[in-house]
Scaffold this motif. Structure first.
Motif, short mmCIF file in Angstrom:
data_model
loop_
_atom_site.label_atom_id
_atom_site.label_comp_id
_atom_site.label_asym_id
_atom_site.label_seq_id
_atom_site.Cartn_x
_atom_site.Cartn_y
_atom_site.Cartn_z
N THR A 1 0.84 -1.19 0.00
CA THR A 1 0.00 0.00 0.00
C THR A 1 0.88 1.24 0.00
O THR A 1 2.05 1.20 0.40
N MET A 2 0.31 2.35 -0.42
CA MET A 2 1.07 3.60 -0.40
C MET A 2 1.43 3.99 1.03
O MET A 2 2.50 4.54 1.28
N ALA A 3 0.55 3.68 1.97
CA ALA A 3 0.84 3.99 3.37
C ALA A 3 2.12 3.30 3.83
O ALA A 3 2.91 3.86 4.59
N GLU A 4 2.33 2.05 3.37
CA GLU A 4 3.56 1.33 3.71
C GLU A 4 4.76 1.93 2.98
O GLU A 4 5.83 2.08 3.54
N ARG A 5 4.55 2.27 1.72
CA ARG A 5 5.66 2.76 0.90
C ARG A 5 6.21 4.09 1.40
O ARG A 5 7.39 4.38 1.23
N VAL A 6 5.35 4.92 1.98
CA VAL A 6 5.80 6.26 2.37
C VAL A 6 6.21 6.34 3.84
O VAL A 6 6.36 7.44 4.38
N LYS A 7 6.42 5.21 4.49
CA LYS A 7 6.82 5.26 5.90
C LYS A 7 8.15 5.99 6.10
O LYS A 7 8.38 6.59 7.14
N ALA A 8 9.02 5.92 5.09
CA ALA A 8 10.27 6.69 5.20
C ALA A 8 9.98 8.19 5.22
O ALA A 8 10.73 8.96 5.82
N CYS A 9 8.89 8.60 4.57
CA CYS A 9 8.51 10.03 4.56
C CYS A 9 7.98 10.47 5.93
O CYS A 9 8.26 11.57 6.40
N THR A 10 7.18 9.59 6.54
CA THR A 10 6.49 9.99 7.76
C THR A 10 7.38 9.94 9.00
O THR A 10 6.92 10.28 10.09
N ILE A 11 8.63 9.53 8.86
CA ILE A 11 9.57 9.69 9.97
C ILE A 11 9.66 11.17 10.34
O ILE A 11 9.64 11.54 11.51
N CYS A 12 9.76 12.00 9.32
CA CYS A 12 9.85 13.45 9.55
C CYS A 12 8.50 14.14 9.41
O CYS A 12 8.15 15.00 10.21
N HIS A 13 7.76 13.76 8.37
CA HIS A 13 6.49 14.45 8.06
C HIS A 13 5.32 13.70 8.68
O HIS A 13 4.38 13.31 7.98
N SER A 14 5.36 13.49 9.98
CA SER A 14 4.30 12.75 10.65
C SER A 14 3.09 13.63 10.88
O SER A 14 3.11 14.83 10.66
N ALA A 15 2.02 12.99 11.35
CA ALA A 15 0.79 13.73 11.64
C ALA A 15 0.82 14.34 13.03
O ALA A 15 -0.10 15.04 13.43
N GLU A 16 1.88 14.06 13.78
CA GLU A 16 1.94 14.53 15.16
C GLU A 16 2.28 16.01 15.23
O GLU A 16 2.84 16.59 14.32
N ASP A 17 1.96 16.60 16.36
CA ASP A 17 2.30 17.99 16.60
C ASP A 17 3.82 18.15 16.53
O ASP A 17 4.57 17.27 16.92
N LYS A 18 4.26 19.29 16.00
CA LYS A 18 5.69 19.53 15.84
C LYS A 18 6.19 20.44 16.95
O LYS A 18 5.71 21.56 17.11
N VAL A 19 7.15 19.98 17.71
CA VAL A 19 7.74 20.80 18.76
C VAL A 19 9.25 20.67 18.67
O VAL A 19 9.79 19.70 18.16
N GLY A 20 9.95 21.68 19.19
CA GLY A 20 11.40 21.63 19.19
C GLY A 20 11.96 21.55 17.80
O GLY A 20 11.50 22.19 16.86
N ARG A 21 12.99 20.72 17.62
CA ARG A 21 13.66 20.60 16.33
C ARG A 21 12.72 20.07 15.26
O ARG A 21 12.84 20.40 14.08
N ASP A 22 11.77 19.23 15.65
CA ASP A 22 10.84 18.66 14.68
C ASP A 22 9.98 19.73 14.00
O ASP A 22 9.38 19.47 12.97
N ALA A 23 9.93 20.91 14.60
CA ALA A 23 9.12 21.97 14.01
C ALA A 23 9.63 22.38 12.64
O ALA A 23 8.92 23.01 11.86
N TYR A 24 10.87 22.03 12.32
CA TYR A 24 11.43 22.40 11.02
C TYR A 24 10.99 21.46 9.91
O TYR A 24 11.28 21.71 8.74
N TYR A 25 10.32 20.37 10.25
CA TYR A 25 9.81 19.45 9.23
C TYR A 25 8.32 19.72 9.05
O TYR A 25 7.53 19.50 9.97
N PRO A 26 7.91 20.18 7.88
CA PRO A 26 6.52 20.61 7.72
C PRO A 26 5.54 19.46 7.58
O PRO A 26 5.88 18.36 7.15
N ARG A 27 4.31 19.73 7.92
CA ARG A 27 3.20 18.83 7.64
C ARG A 27 2.94 18.88 6.13
O ARG A 27 2.90 19.96 5.53
N ILE A 28 2.77 17.72 5.51
CA ILE A 28 2.43 17.70 4.09
C ILE A 28 1.05 17.10 3.84
O ILE A 28 0.51 17.22 2.74
#
Length: 236
Positions: free
Chosen positions: A26-53
């Motif tokens: 599935t595409m959800a499985e294929r893009v797991k490398a993307c969601t390491i940074c671009h997750s659905a979780e709130d962005k705080v600290g350093r993670d704030a530099y990775y945008p929601r897509i």
């Protein structure tokens, strides 16, 4: 560097899982490398530099994926992920993330002085014609949620990310191109004070509504920003 190492480990783990057991194709499985940074979780600290897509206009996501793949934008983990992907597959990825309708984090609630608020609102809704700066809302929509098919929203992003992006546009580090683009031209006209005020104000706003229609853009802005907003605009 830590993110890059995790990304590589995830790819290795995915291969191991595929060998040891069946993994859904599935595409959800294929893009797991993307969601390491671009997750659905709130962005705080350093993670704030990775945008929601998730939920961004499909054309915008596709353009940025292609820009990374073709070297017009550079960030090593993105280059490694995308360097061998076709336009067709990038469109599939873009369609997948664009279709995701996930909750947005709450606004940041950053303290602002009245003069900062006034400055930010003026630039966002009126611009600065004497410096050839259009209002943000002229391209990003009246409610600043973006415009289909290729202009992103400005609401729901962190102050850290907005500040970093505007700084990147100002320094010319975002797009590697012989030809200038409209965001770079606009950002270079902004002062540090203006960048900070706009970033704070945008990060303080609640998400409401969806991206607008392309026909709301003026012909002048479409012509000026064609390299950014049209599907073939990034090509040299």
């Amino acid at each position: 560097m830590t993110r890059f190492i995790i990304l590589i480990l995830l790819c290795i783990t995915s291969v191991a899982n595929a060998i040891g057991g069946e993994v859904p194709d599935t595409m959800a499985e294929r893009v797991k490398a993307c969601t390491i940074c671009h997750s659905a979780e709130d962005k705080v600290g350093r993670d704030a530099y990775y945008p929601r897509i998730a939920g961004k206009p499909q054309g915008y996501i596709f353009n940025q994926l292609r820009n990374f793949r073709d070297g017009r934008r550079y960030y090593q983990p993105m280059v490694v992920l995308l360097e061998n992907m076709s336009d067709e597959y990038l469109r599939e990825i873009a369609q997948y993330f664009s279709s995701l309708q996930l909750p947005y984090p709450d606004p940041e609630r950053i303290q602002m002085q009245p003069e900062e608020i006034k400055l930010a609102q003026h630039l966002i809704y009126s611009g600065s014609p004497e410096r050839n700066i259009p209002p943000c809302s002229a391209c990003h929509g009246d409610i600043l949620m973006g415009v289909e098919p290729a202009i992103p929203g400005l609401i729901g992003l962190s102050r850290a990310y907005i500040t970093a992006q505007l700084g990147g546009w100002r320094s010319g580090s975002i797009m590697r191109s012989r030809t200038s683009d409209c965001m770079s031209e606009i950002a270079k006209q902004l002062t540090e004070r203006e960048v900070n005020a706009v970033a704070k104000w945008l990060a303080n706003q609640s998400v409401s509504g969806k991206p607008g229609s392309f026909n709301v853009l003026s012909p002048e802005l479409v012509a000026r920003c064609s390299r950014t907003i049209l599907e073939n605009g990034g090509a040299e």
